[in-house]
Design a protein around this motif. Structure first.
Motif, PDB file in Angstrom:
ATOM      1  N   TYR A 118       1.063  -1.458   0.031  1.00 27.19           N
ATOM      2  CA  TYR A 118      -0.016   0.194  -0.106  1.00 27.19           C
ATOM      3  C   TYR A 118       0.680   0.834  -0.085  1.00 27.19           C
ATOM      4  CZ  TYR A 118       0.676   0.637   5.508  1.00 27.19           C
ATOM      5  OH  TYR A 118       1.333   1.226   6.168  1.00 27.19           O
ATOM      6  N   SER A 119       0.352   2.381  -0.632  1.00 23.62           N
ATOM      7  CA  SER A 119       0.849   3.883  -0.794  1.00 23.62           C
ATOM      8  C   SER A 119       0.191   4.720   0.117  1.00 23.62           C
ATOM      9  CB  SER A 119       1.955   4.053  -1.867  1.00 23.62           C
ATOM     10  OG  SER A 119       2.422   2.545  -2.229  1.00 23.62           O
ATOM     11  N   LEU A 120       0.402   5.216   0.968  1.00 22.96           N
ATOM     12  CA  LEU A 120      -0.668   7.624   1.572  1.00 22.96           C
ATOM     13  C   LEU A 120      -0.826   7.069  -0.134  1.00 22.96           C
ATOM     14  CD1 LEU A 120       0.986   6.914   4.678  1.00 22.96           C
ATOM     15  CD2 LEU A 120      -0.684   5.301   3.688  1.00 22.96           C
ATOM     16  N   VAL A 121      -1.373   8.569   0.417  1.00 24.62           N
ATOM     17  CA  VAL A 121      -2.049   9.314  -0.279  1.00 24.62           C
ATOM     18  C   VAL A 121      -0.797  10.638  -0.643  1.00 24.62           C
ATOM     19  CG1 VAL A 121      -3.221  11.726  -1.055  1.00 24.62           C
ATOM     20  CG2 VAL A 121      -4.702   9.805  -0.234  1.00 24.62           C
ATOM     21  N   LEU A 194      -4.418 -11.368  -7.516  1.00 23.28           N
ATOM     22  CA  LEU A 194      -4.743  -9.626  -6.851  1.00 23.28           C
ATOM     23  C   LEU A 194      -5.202  -9.201  -7.643  1.00 23.28           C
ATOM     24  CD1 LEU A 194      -0.416  -9.963  -6.278  1.00 23.28           C
ATOM     25  CD2 LEU A 194      -2.384 -10.562  -5.045  1.00 23.28           C
ATOM     26  N   ILE A 195      -5.378  -8.126  -6.846  1.00 20.80           N
ATOM     27  CA  ILE A 195      -6.231  -7.038  -6.956  1.00 20.80           C
ATOM     28  C   ILE A 195      -5.325  -5.975  -6.791  1.00 20.80           C
ATOM     29  CG2 ILE A 195      -8.706  -5.782  -6.333  1.00 20.80           C
ATOM     30  CD1 ILE A 195      -9.680  -8.409  -5.762  1.00 20.80           C
ATOM     31  N   ASP A 196      -5.673  -4.913  -7.841  1.00 22.28           N
ATOM     32  CA  ASP A 196      -5.223  -3.756  -7.836  1.00 22.28           C
ATOM     33  C   ASP A 196      -5.426  -2.156  -7.426  1.00 22.28           C
ATOM     34  OD1 ASP A 196      -2.666  -4.532  -8.512  1.00 22.28           O
ATOM     35  OD2 ASP A 196      -2.595  -4.483 -10.117  1.00 22.28           O
ATOM     36  N   MET A 280      -3.281   0.738  -2.866  1.00 22.65           N
ATOM     37  CA  MET A 280      -3.589  -0.705  -2.491  1.00 22.65           C
ATOM     38  C   MET A 280      -3.066  -1.997  -3.196  1.00 22.65           C
ATOM     39  SD  MET A 280      -5.820  -0.648   0.649  1.00 22.65           S
ATOM     40  CE  MET A 280      -7.184  -0.341  -0.497  1.00 22.65           C
ATOM     41  N   THR A 281      -2.923  -3.097  -2.961  1.00 21.68           N
ATOM     42  CA  THR A 281      -2.892  -4.794  -3.700  1.00 21.68           C
ATOM     43  C   THR A 281      -2.948  -4.891  -2.629  1.00 21.68           C
ATOM     44  OG1 THR A 281      -0.215  -4.117  -5.064  1.00 21.68           O
ATOM     45  CG2 THR A 281      -1.151  -6.243  -4.894  1.00 21.68           C
ATOM     46  N   LEU A 282      -4.544  -6.173  -2.543  1.00 20.37           N
ATOM     47  CA  LEU A 282      -5.223  -6.695  -1.981  1.00 20.37           C
ATOM     48  C   LEU A 282      -5.183  -7.921  -2.963  1.00 20.37           C
ATOM     49  CD1 LEU A 282      -8.409  -4.419  -2.146  1.00 20.37           C
ATOM     50  CD2 LEU A 282      -6.187  -4.589  -0.383  1.00 20.37           C
TER      51      LEU A 282
END
Length: 343
Positions: A118-121, A194-196, A280-282
Motif C-alpha cells: 500500500y501507498s499513502l496519498v 491479486l487486486i490492484d 493498494m494490492t489486495l
C-alpha cells in the motif's frame, strides 16, 4: 437631557432540521454510506491509510468518526441503522500483514482481504511533479471501474457485487459531467489472484490549447510579457502540450455541454487521469456469510490450516482478550460505585 428609548430588538433564529440524504432524488435508489474504522490499535502508517480511505469514500462517510477502545462491533451497528450506513470497512494488523474487511450491514456478507502492498496519498503526491488536489474534488462520489472480474467464479461474483454497491449508482442520462471528478479502478489479475486498487482524479483539457493559455484563462492572471516583443510571441512560444501530455485519439471526447471556462461544448477535449491515492494490492482471503461471522463461503488457503486461518485466529483471540479486559474494567468500576454508595 435627551432621553434614549430602549428599543427591544427581536431576533429571529431559523432552525433548519436537515436530515441526511438517504435516497437519490433522480434514480430513487438508496445511497450507500460507509464507516471506516479499526477494532484495535494500529501503527501510524495504517492510521493514515484509514484516513485516506475515509477521504476516498467521501461524501457519504463519516470523516471524523471517533472510535474508542471499548467500542465493539455491536456499537457501530447500533449507530449504523439510524444513520443509513450500509457498509463497514475495517482495518486490522496481524503478525504477518495488515488486513481489510469489507462488510455489508447488518447481516453480511464479509470479504476479508490481505493488504500485500500500500501507498499513502502523501507518498503518491511526493512522487509527482505537479500533484493535483482541488478543494471541490471530494464533493461527489467517485466512479468505479472493475476490470478482469468476469471469471465466472462464485467468490468473484460476490466481490464484484460488493464493490459495485459500495458507491452510488449513476444514471448516464441525467448525470452531470462536472460531478465526475474521481474514479476508482480495480483490476483483478487472474494468474496472481491479486487486486490492484487505484484512485485517480479526472480532468479535461481542450485539444490544441497550450498550457500557458489554459492557465491564463483559468486564473485570469496577467502574464509577464517583459521579455517578449508582442502577444504573438507569447502564443507561439507556448507550444502545444508537453511530452507527458501527448494527444491520444482514444482519450478524446466531444463534450455535450460546457465544463468550466475552457472546455466548451461541441469541441474536442482530452481526458487526463492523475493518481491521487491511496494505492493498494489486495488478496481475497476469505468470504463469510454474516457480519464477521457465519459460514465460510470461500477461503483461499482451504479448510486445513494456512496463513489466512492463523491470521484470523490471532485477530479473534486479540479481540476476545480485549473485550474481556474491557468487561473486567467495567465490573471494577461498578464495584467501586457500589462501595461509594454504601459509604
Amino acid at each position: 437631557m435627551a432621553r434614549f428609548k430602549n428599543r427591544k430588538r427581536n431576533f429571529s433564529v431559523k432552525t433548519t432540521n436537515k436530515k441526511p440524504k438517504t435516497v437519490d432524488h433522480i434514480t430513487g435508489d438508496k445511497i450507500p454510506k460507509s464507516f471506516v474504522f479499526s477494532r484495535e490499535k494500529l501503527p501510524a502508517s495504517l492510521r493514515q491509510l484509514q484516513m485516506d480511505l475515509r477521504k476516498l469514500m467521501l461524501p457519504h462517510t463519516a470523516l471524523k468518526l471517533r472510535e474508542k477502545r471499548r467500542n465493539n462491533l455491536k456499537d457501530f451497528l447500533n449507530v449504523a441503522g439510524p444513520m443509513g450506513v450500509t457498509h463497514f470497512l475495517m482495518l486490522s494488523k496481524t503478525s504477518t500483514s495488515p488486513q481489510l474487511r469489507v462488510a455489508r450491514t447488518p447481516q453480511g456478507p464479509t470479504l476479508s482481504f490481505k493488504i500485500l502492498e500500500y501507498s499513502l496519498v502523501a507518498d503518491i503526491a511526493k512522487s509527482q511533479l505537479r500533484p493535483r488536489c482541488p478543494p471541490d474534488l471530494f464533493k461527489n462520489s467517485p466512479l468505479i471501474v472493475l476490470s478482469g472480474f468476469g471469471t465466472g467464479e462464485q467468490h468473484m461474483k460476490l466481490t464484484t457485487i460488493m464493490f459495485q454497491n459500495i458507491f452510488p449508482v449513476i444514471d448516464i442520462n441525467t448525470v452531470k459531467l462536472s460531478s465526475c471528478q474521481r474514479i476508482v479502478l480495480l483490476n483483478y489479475d487472474k494468474e496472481k489472484k491479486l487486486i490492484d486498487f487505484r484512485h485517480y482524479s479526472i480532468r479535461l483539457q481542450p485539444v490544441g490549447v497550450s498550457r500557458r493559455i489554459r492557465k491564463f484563462v483559468q486564473t485570469h492572471q496577467v502574464p509577464n510579457l517583459s521579455n517578449l516583443r508582442d502577444m504573438s510571441d507569447f502564443i507561439a512560444k507556448a507550444g502545444y502540450g508537453s511530452e507527458s501530455e501527448g494527444d491520444d485519439e482514444a482519450a478524446m471526447v466531444n463534450l455535450p455541454t460546457d465544463i468550466g471556462r475552457i472546455n466548451k461544448a461541441s469541441t474536442k477535449s482530452a481526458v487526463r487521469l492523475q493518481e491521487i491515492g491511496p494505492r493498494m494490492t489486495l488478496q481475497l482471503v476469505k468470504i463469510e456469510e454474516g457480519l464477521c461471522s457465519g459460514g465460510v463461503i470461500f477461503q483461499e488457503y482451504g479448510n486445513n490450516g494456512g496463513a489466512a486461518k492463523q491470521d484470523g485466529v490471532e485477530t479473534e483471540n486479540k479481540q476476545e482478550s480485549k473485550e474481556d479486559e474491557d468487561e473486567d474494567e467495567d465490573e471494577e468500576e461498578v464495584e467501586e460505585e457500589e462501595q461509594e454508595m454504601e459509604e
